[in-house]
Write a protein that holds these residues in place. Sequence first.
Motif, PDB file in Angstrom:
ATOM      1  N   GLY A 238      85.391 -27.208 -19.372  1.00 40.02           N
ATOM      2  CA  GLY A 238      85.471 -25.870 -19.944  1.00 40.02           C
ATOM      3  C   GLY A 238      85.382 -24.748 -18.937  1.00 40.02           C
ATOM      4  N   GLY A 239      84.548 -24.898 -17.880  1.00 43.37           N
ATOM      5  CA  GLY A 239      84.371 -23.812 -16.927  1.00 43.37           C
ATOM      6  C   GLY A 239      85.675 -23.385 -16.292  1.00 43.37           C
ATOM      7  N   VAL A 240      86.431 -24.340 -15.793  1.00 46.27           N
ATOM      8  CA  VAL A 240      87.706 -24.033 -15.143  1.00 46.27           C
ATOM      9  C   VAL A 240      88.703 -23.490 -16.166  1.00 46.27           C
ATOM     10  CG1 VAL A 240      89.686 -25.007 -13.918  1.00 46.27           C
ATOM     11  CG2 VAL A 240      87.364 -25.725 -13.320  1.00 46.27           C
ATOM     12  N   ILE A 241      88.758 -24.121 -17.353  1.00 49.78           N
ATOM     13  CA  ILE A 241      89.718 -23.700 -18.381  1.00 49.78           C
ATOM     14  C   ILE A 241      89.426 -22.276 -18.844  1.00 49.78           C
ATOM     15  CG2 ILE A 241      90.511 -24.121 -20.738  1.00 49.78           C
ATOM     16  CD1 ILE A 241      90.179 -27.107 -20.175  1.00 49.78           C
ATOM     17  N   PHE A 242      88.167 -21.953 -19.103  1.00 57.08           N
ATOM     18  CA  PHE A 242      87.814 -20.606 -19.551  1.00 57.08           C
ATOM     19  C   PHE A 242      88.094 -19.568 -18.467  1.00 57.08           C
ATOM     20  CE2 PHE A 242      84.425 -22.294 -22.737  1.00 57.08           C
ATOM     21  CZ  PHE A 242      85.450 -22.720 -23.554  1.00 57.08           C
ATOM     22  N   ALA A 243      87.832 -19.932 -17.206  1.00 61.44           N
ATOM     23  CA  ALA A 243      88.129 -19.014 -16.108  1.00 61.44           C
ATOM     24  C   ALA A 243      89.629 -18.745 -16.034  1.00 61.44           C
ATOM     25  CB  ALA A 243      87.627 -19.594 -14.787  1.00 61.44           C
ATOM     26  N   ILE A 244      90.430 -19.785 -16.241  1.00 65.41           N
ATOM     27  CA  ILE A 244      91.888 -19.615 -16.247  1.00 65.41           C
ATOM     28  C   ILE A 244      92.320 -18.710 -17.393  1.00 65.41           C
ATOM     29  CG2 ILE A 244      94.083 -20.810 -16.634  1.00 65.41           C
ATOM     30  CD1 ILE A 244      92.917 -23.196 -15.110  1.00 65.41           C
ATOM     31  N   VAL A 245      91.723 -18.913 -18.575  1.00 63.34           N
ATOM     32  CA  VAL A 245      92.082 -18.117 -19.752  1.00 63.34           C
ATOM     33  C   VAL A 245      91.772 -16.644 -19.526  1.00 63.34           C
ATOM     34  CG1 VAL A 245      91.457 -17.650 -22.154  1.00 63.34           C
ATOM     35  CG2 VAL A 245      91.916 -19.996 -21.429  1.00 63.34           C
ATOM     36  N   PHE A 246      90.593 -16.341 -18.989  1.00 68.45           N
ATOM     37  CA  PHE A 246      90.237 -14.937 -18.773  1.00 68.45           C
ATOM     38  C   PHE A 246      91.026 -14.327 -17.618  1.00 68.45           C
ATOM     39  CE2 PHE A 246      86.441 -15.964 -21.334  1.00 68.45           C
ATOM     40  CZ  PHE A 246      86.483 -14.886 -22.201  1.00 68.45           C
ATOM     41  N   ALA A 247      91.343 -15.120 -16.600  1.00 71.89           N
ATOM     42  CA  ALA A 247      92.208 -14.625 -15.523  1.00 71.89           C
ATOM     43  C   ALA A 247      93.596 -14.322 -16.071  1.00 71.89           C
ATOM     44  CB  ALA A 247      92.293 -15.656 -14.397  1.00 71.89           C
ATOM     45  N   TRP A 248      94.086 -15.188 -16.958  1.00 73.36           N
ATOM     46  CA  TRP A 248      95.383 -14.937 -17.612  1.00 73.36           C
ATOM     47  C   TRP A 248      95.333 -13.641 -18.416  1.00 73.36           C
ATOM     48  CZ3 TRP A 248      95.783 -14.769 -22.984  1.00 73.36           C
ATOM     49  CH2 TRP A 248      97.086 -14.591 -23.484  1.00 73.36           C
ATOM     50  N   ALA A 249      94.240 -13.409 -19.136  1.00 77.25           N
ATOM     51  CA  ALA A 249      94.117 -12.198 -19.952  1.00 77.25           C
ATOM     52  C   ALA A 249      94.165 -10.945 -19.080  1.00 77.25           C
ATOM     53  CB  ALA A 249      92.817 -12.240 -20.761  1.00 77.25           C
ATOM     54  N   VAL A 250      93.460 -10.965 -17.947  1.00 79.78           N
ATOM     55  CA  VAL A 250      93.491  -9.820 -17.030  1.00 79.78           C
ATOM     56  C   VAL A 250      94.899  -9.636 -16.469  1.00 79.78           C
ATOM     57  CG1 VAL A 250      92.630  -8.924 -14.829  1.00 79.78           C
ATOM     58  CG2 VAL A 250      91.054 -10.015 -16.432  1.00 79.78           C
ATOM     59  N   LYS A 251      95.549 -10.741 -16.144  1.00 84.95           N
ATOM     60  CA  LYS A 251      96.890 -10.682 -15.559  1.00 84.95           C
ATOM     61  C   LYS A 251      97.887 -10.031 -16.519  1.00 84.95           C
ATOM     62  CE  LYS A 251     100.571 -13.749 -13.850  1.00 84.95           C
ATOM     63  NZ  LYS A 251     101.490 -13.610 -14.990  1.00 84.95           N
ATOM     64  N   VAL A 252      97.943 -10.509 -17.768  1.00 83.61           N
ATOM     65  CA  VAL A 252      98.954  -9.992 -18.692  1.00 83.61           C
ATOM     66  C   VAL A 252      98.572  -8.623 -19.253  1.00 83.61           C
ATOM     67  CG1 VAL A 252      99.875 -12.244 -19.334  1.00 83.61           C
ATOM     68  CG2 VAL A 252      97.930 -11.329 -20.603  1.00 83.61           C
ATOM     69  N   ALA A 253      97.274  -8.309 -19.286  1.00 90.12           N
ATOM     70  CA  ALA A 253      96.854  -7.023 -19.842  1.00 90.12           C
ATOM     71  C   ALA A 253      96.934  -5.888 -18.830  1.00 90.12           C
ATOM     72  CB  ALA A 253      95.421  -7.122 -20.376  1.00 90.12           C
ATOM     73  N   LEU A 254      96.659  -6.172 -17.559  1.00 89.97           N
ATOM     74  CA  LEU A 254      96.544  -5.097 -16.567  1.00 89.97           C
ATOM     75  C   LEU A 254      97.460  -5.249 -15.356  1.00 89.97           C
ATOM     76  CD1 LEU A 254      92.652  -4.689 -16.552  1.00 89.97           C
ATOM     77  CD2 LEU A 254      94.312  -3.075 -17.470  1.00 89.97           C
ATOM     78  N   ILE A 255      97.588  -6.478 -14.845  1.00 91.36           N
ATOM     79  CA  ILE A 255      98.342  -6.666 -13.602  1.00 91.36           C
ATOM     80  C   ILE A 255      99.842  -6.666 -13.870  1.00 91.36           C
ATOM     81  CG2 ILE A 255      98.685  -8.150 -11.592  1.00 91.36           C
ATOM     82  CD1 ILE A 255      95.862  -9.264 -12.065  1.00 91.36           C
ATOM     83  N   GLU A 256     100.277  -7.371 -14.918  1.00 86.75           N
ATOM     84  CA  GLU A 256     101.709  -7.436 -15.220  1.00 86.75           C
ATOM     85  C   GLU A 256     102.319  -6.071 -15.539  1.00 86.75           C
ATOM     86  OE1 GLU A 256     102.910 -10.357 -18.043  1.00 86.75           O
ATOM     87  OE2 GLU A 256     102.450 -12.045 -16.714  1.00 86.75           O
TER      88      GLU A 256
END
Length: 316
Positions: A238-256
């Motif tokens: 879960g630790g790695v998966i959740f970190a990926i999910v939240f990194a994805w959220a930051v990426k599509v919400a702010l970086i993209e």
Amino acid sequence: MRRTAPYLMFRIIVYFAIAVAYVLATGTGAGLGWGIGHFGDEGVVATSTFYGGLFGFAVVAGVLYFLREYILYVVKAGHIAVMVEYLDGRDLPDGQGQIAYGRQIVTERFGEASVLFGVDQLVKGVIRAITGLVQGLMNFLPIPGLQNVMGVVRAYLRLAVGLVDEVILAHGIRTRATNPWASAKEALVLYGQNAGPMLRNAAWLTLFTYGLAFIVFLVMLAPAAALVYLIPGAWSAGGVIFAIVFAWAVKVALIEPFAIACLLQAYFKVTAGQTPNPEWEAKLDSASSKFKSLGERAVNWASGGRAAAAPSGNEG
């Protein structure tokens, strides 16, 4: 980015809600699996916890699959629409009015969400064909050892064009096109005849966006591990998966959105005053069946067959 802050906040709410949904569903599934697993030995507990968490994660992924048209229509395309309006010097509403304004523009250009989604899917296929044509030209260059690095170059270019489809959609919004299929076809030809500078921009921006996303992933590992600790049975993956999910959220919400704003400016600059080159149109017509499909749907739309021109969500 600053002027479209209401849409940025909207993106943050949507994508972080999705990330939280992943965490809650995964945690609930793992907890149920952990409880059920206690009817067996320790091995059964570990297995049922893992599959319970996996099931919860898969449920959210399945729901998002069915919502992908709506997210593209309201969140991504709406934000592109207000970006285009601002780049063209028009005033934008503040607050929630900006979100309604963006949706109104998208509705005027594309009508239903299924039409926008259909155009987007065909555009992605044609962009891959354009990238292939550019790579094909590189294969003929007499540079020693070039073939050895082309595999890496191809993989990176496929990744780099991931946001270009949204820039192509922006062309129809900017030109106030009444035929979304015809405007997408025109925009793709313009992109093809300017593929060199556009791919260079996309390549640098891809390095930037994924580099930042990786940094966010590293930052998120600690809080993600803390969340996993709260899940019964300490779901190890879960630790790695959740970190990926939240990194994805930051990426599509702010970086993209930042990368798209850069690509929009680059595309509008290099295509300013240009008309589609018939040679590039012929190249795409012979290289991509999806480009031909765009032309057919454009003719059908112009003749009044709008319902038939809108493909099903499964076409890709």
